[in-house]
Scaffold this motif. Structure first.
Motif, PDB file in Angstrom:
ATOM      1  N   LEU A   1      95.009  53.539  62.293  1.00 43.82           N
ATOM      2  CA  LEU A   1      95.103  52.236  61.220  1.00 43.82           C
ATOM      3  C   LEU A   1      93.645  51.381  61.870  1.00 43.82           C
ATOM      4  O   LEU A   1      93.504  50.199  61.554  1.00 43.82           O
ATOM      5  N   ASN A   2      94.217  51.184  63.228  1.00 45.43           N
ATOM      6  CA  ASN A   2      93.729  50.032  63.557  1.00 45.43           C
ATOM      7  C   ASN A   2      91.427  50.574  63.631  1.00 45.43           C
ATOM      8  O   ASN A   2      91.359  49.383  63.317  1.00 45.43           O
TER       9      ASN A   2
ATOM     10  N   LEU B   1      96.316  62.978  59.547  1.00 48.48           N
ATOM     11  CA  LEU B   1      97.502  63.643  59.850  1.00 48.48           C
ATOM     12  C   LEU B   1      99.387  64.412  60.247  1.00 48.48           C
ATOM     13  O   LEU B   1     100.177  64.942  60.754  1.00 48.48           O
ATOM     14  N   GLU B   2      98.624  64.844  58.444  1.00 53.17           N
ATOM     15  CA  GLU B   2      99.626  65.688  58.229  1.00 53.17           C
ATOM     16  C   GLU B   2     101.081  64.954  58.343  1.00 53.17           C
ATOM     17  O   GLU B   2     101.955  65.822  57.986  1.00 53.17           O
ATOM     18  N   ILE B   3     101.144  63.693  57.950  1.00 52.20           N
ATOM     19  CA  ILE B   3     102.442  62.689  57.860  1.00 52.20           C
ATOM     20  C   ILE B   3     102.884  62.980  56.369  1.00 52.20           C
ATOM     21  O   ILE B   3     104.042  63.156  55.849  1.00 52.20           O
ATOM     22  N   ILE B   4     101.878  63.320  54.998  1.00 47.94           N
ATOM     23  CA  ILE B   4     102.651  62.981  53.964  1.00 47.94           C
ATOM     24  C   ILE B   4     101.526  64.293  53.317  1.00 47.94           C
ATOM     25  O   ILE B   4     100.795  64.925  54.201  1.00 47.94           O
TER      26      ILE B   4
ATOM     27  N   HIS C   1      98.445  37.438  52.274  1.00 42.43           N
ATOM     28  CA  HIS C   1      97.867  38.424  51.847  1.00 42.43           C
ATOM     29  C   HIS C   1      97.301  37.936  50.527  1.00 42.43           C
ATOM     30  O   HIS C   1      97.809  37.802  49.703  1.00 42.43           O
ATOM     31  N   THR C   2      96.096  38.863  50.192  1.00 41.08           N
ATOM     32  CA  THR C   2      95.798  39.519  48.719  1.00 41.08           C
ATOM     33  C   THR C   2      96.286  40.825  48.852  1.00 41.08           C
ATOM     34  O   THR C   2      96.323  41.045  49.484  1.00 41.08           O
ATOM     35  N   GLN C   3      95.883  40.709  46.608  1.00 38.47           N
ATOM     36  CA  GLN C   3      95.756  42.080  46.559  1.00 38.47           C
ATOM     37  C   GLN C   3      94.940  42.946  47.200  1.00 38.47           C
ATOM     38  O   GLN C   3      95.290  44.282  47.323  1.00 38.47           O
ATOM     39  N   ALA C   4      93.573  42.609  47.220  1.00 35.82           N
ATOM     40  CA  ALA C   4      92.621  43.789  47.805  1.00 35.82           C
ATOM     41  C   ALA C   4      92.973  43.797  49.249  1.00 35.82           C
ATOM     42  O   ALA C   4      92.516  45.180  49.442  1.00 35.82           O
ATOM     43  N   MET C   5      93.843  42.858  50.040  1.00 32.54           N
ATOM     44  CA  MET C   5      93.823  43.457  51.138  1.00 32.54           C
ATOM     45  C   MET C   5      94.770  44.775  51.568  1.00 32.54           C
ATOM     46  O   MET C   5      94.670  45.140  52.203  1.00 32.54           O
ATOM     47  N   LEU C   6      96.415  44.276  50.425  1.00 25.52           N
ATOM     48  CA  LEU C   6      97.586  46.187  50.076  1.00 25.52           C
ATOM     49  C   LEU C   6      96.220  46.848  50.094  1.00 25.52           C
ATOM     50  O   LEU C   6      96.641  48.063  50.429  1.00 25.52           O
ATOM     51  N   ASP C   7      95.539  47.262  48.814  1.00 27.97           N
ATOM     52  CA  ASP C   7      95.042  47.592  48.539  1.00 27.97           C
ATOM     53  C   ASP C   7      94.234  48.263  49.858  1.00 27.97           C
ATOM     54  O   ASP C   7      93.983  49.458  49.647  1.00 27.97           O
ATOM     55  N   GLU C   8      93.900  47.983  50.105  1.00 23.00           N
ATOM     56  CA  GLU C   8      93.117  48.197  51.479  1.00 23.00           C
ATOM     57  C   GLU C   8      93.757  49.011  52.912  1.00 23.00           C
ATOM     58  O   GLU C   8      93.372  50.020  53.134  1.00 23.00           O
ATOM     59  N   ALA C   9      94.744  48.368  52.319  1.00 21.92           N
ATOM     60  CA  ALA C   9      95.582  49.142  53.558  1.00 21.92           C
ATOM     61  C   ALA C   9      96.243  50.665  53.339  1.00 21.92           C
ATOM     62  O   ALA C   9      96.604  51.090  53.763  1.00 21.92           O
ATOM     63  N   LEU C  10      96.623  50.150  51.872  1.00 16.88           N
ATOM     64  CA  LEU C  10      97.353  51.235  51.020  1.00 16.88           C
ATOM     65  C   LEU C  10      96.397  52.629  51.984  1.00 16.88           C
ATOM     66  O   LEU C  10      96.324  54.033  51.409  1.00 16.88           O
TER      67      LEU C  10
ATOM     68  N   GLU D   1      96.752  55.861  52.872  1.00 15.27           N
ATOM     69  CA  GLU D   1      96.881  57.388  52.384  1.00 15.27           C
ATOM     70  C   GLU D   1      95.496  58.137  53.550  1.00 15.27           C
ATOM     71  O   GLU D   1      96.257  59.508  53.448  1.00 15.27           O
ATOM     72  N   LYS D   2      94.770  58.059  53.388  1.00 12.19           N
ATOM     73  CA  LYS D   2      93.945  58.675  54.790  1.00 12.19           C
ATOM     74  C   LYS D   2      94.278  59.241  55.487  1.00 12.19           C
ATOM     75  O   LYS D   2      94.287  60.599  56.230  1.00 12.19           O
ATOM     76  N   ILE D   3      95.259  58.896  56.440  1.00 12.48           N
ATOM     77  CA  ILE D   3      95.197  58.726  57.876  1.00 12.48           C
ATOM     78  C   ILE D   3      96.986  59.272  57.667  1.00 12.48           C
ATOM     79  O   ILE D   3      97.072  60.566  58.239  1.00 12.48           O
TER      80      ILE D   3
END
Length: 396
Positions: free
Chosen positions: A344-345, A393-396, A374-383, A387-389
């Motif tokens: 994530l970092n 890493l086969e977590i989801i 936080h802005t919604q754009a920041m939260l979207d970037e986090a989501l 999803e990618k990670i």
């Protein structure tokens, strides 16, 4: 000369922690702890702060702090009982009592200090304390220092609490019995069953103590967990911190005037540690005033919390039993949790891995703390990063 035994102890145990994925790396921030942070020259979206309402960087608090330094100096200069009590401390306590709906308040240097101050000031070796199994470390330490008999009850298990309360009362072995709980549990984000706890306390004449560190500013339109349930007249001790939603530093206990008078003459951190600085007291007062006059920040916090939590659940992450903005993504294995946080970092999202001993072994999680800033754009970037990670890493 350095002790060889000490060196051997430190080297062996630090190496062991690193091997098991339990060694915590500290990442110094190069600037303010806001919705984004800079670490090693890299800007990242910050999901690890307890700064729920964004007040730690609020211009109104900064202005109040600067004015207090100019008028009252950089430090309080003494413990409260000598001549370290400033008018700013009294203003803070008066405002907090109004905010919490109690007769009086005593303030301390931190929330941790408040717990290790208040519990031993009232409970002793002739008493018993019924403590939720997932209570914060500062509650545990406060209970230990009291030398009272500590009786843990299963987390939020009201049948277990009632049975253990009955056994303690019927034994006749204790002068006083206290039940102590977090209002909001900091690692899982669930809320204490306060109405049931208060009912059991009334049934068995128990002293009630609520640590509302993560509830103040969040629940009850900001006034906390006790206010959320309308139980201000039913809880003996309301403990809170000024370092999370309030955005500064310090702690307090709210309750009846007689209780607060007793804590002023018997709680050791109040008696033997210098008071918080003028800047801290003034900034905290300003934060409480903001919360008492507007619900905007509280509403934004909850909107952001709901958005992030919903997004993580839709992606397939386990967010546990959280009912609050505290949003854990439970991974389980400690090494996998550390690896997830590291990735994530690398993607520009700062969300810390939380592992044993902060949480039980095998319950490692990345703990997300969305804020009002936080802005919604920041939260979207986090989501997007999650999803990618998660798939990588086969977590989801």
């Amino acid at each position: 000369m350095t002790s060889n035994r000490l060196q051997s102890f430190l080297q062996d145990n630090i190496a062991d922690l690193k091997e098991r994925g339990l060694y915590n790396e500290i990442d110094p921030l190069e600037g303010a702890n806001g919705p984004t942070v800079e670490i090693d020259g890299k800007q990242m979206i910050n999901l690890s702060s307890n700064n729920y309402l964004g007040l730690a960087t609020d211009d109104r608090l900064k202005k109040a702090a600067k004015e207090a330094v100019d008028s009252h100096g950089a430090g309080a200069g003494a413990v409260r009982t000598i001549n370290g009590t400033l008018d700013l401390h009294l203003e803070l306590e008066k405002k907090l009592a109004e905010f919490k709906g109690t007769e009086a308040v005593i303030s301390y240097q931190s929330g941790f200090n408040a717990n290790i101050a208040a519990i031993p000031a009232v409970m002793d070796k002739h008493d018993a304390i019924l403590s939720d199994a997932l209570n914060h470390a500062s509650i545990i330490d406060g209970c230990r220092q009291s030398k009272a008999k500590i009786i843990a009850f299963n987390h939020s298990d009201m049948d277990d609490l009632r049975e253990k309360a009955r056994e303690a009362v019927e034994s006749g072995a204790y002068n006083k019995i206290m039940v102590v709980t977090d209002g909001v549990f900091s690692m899982d984000g669930d809320i204490a069953k306060l109405p049931e706890i208060v009912g059991i306390a009334e049934e068995f004449d128990l002293i009630t103590y609520v640590d509302d560190a993560h509830g103040s500013g969040v629940l009850g339109k900001g006034a906390g967990t006790v206010k959320h349930f309308g139980l201000q007249d039913k809880v003996d001790f309301q403990m809170g911190t000024l370092s999370k939603a309030i955005g500064v530093i310090g702690g307090y206990v709210a309750g009846k005037s007689e209780l607060i008078d007793w804590l002023k003459v018997r709680s050791r951190p109040f008696l033997f540690s210098t008071a918080v600085s003028p800047a801290d007291a003034a900034a905290s007062t300003k934060a409480v005033e903001i919360l008492m006059t507007s619900s905007d920040l509280n509403e934004k916090l909850w909107a952001n919390s709901d958005y992030l939590k919903s997004g993580l659940k839709q992606l397939g992450f386990d967010t546990g039993s959280s009912e609050t903005p505290i949003t854990p993504c439970i991974i389980g294995d400690e090494k996998a949790t550390q690896a997830f946080s590291k990735r994530l970092n690398e993607e520009g999202i700062y969300a810390k891995a939380i592992v044993f001993p902060t949480v039980p072994q095998g319950k490692g999680r990345v703990r997300n703390m969305p804020t009002a800033a936080h802005t919604q754009a920041m939260l979207d970037e986090a989501l997007t990063a999650y999803e990618k990670i998660g798939k990588e890493l086969e977590i989801i």
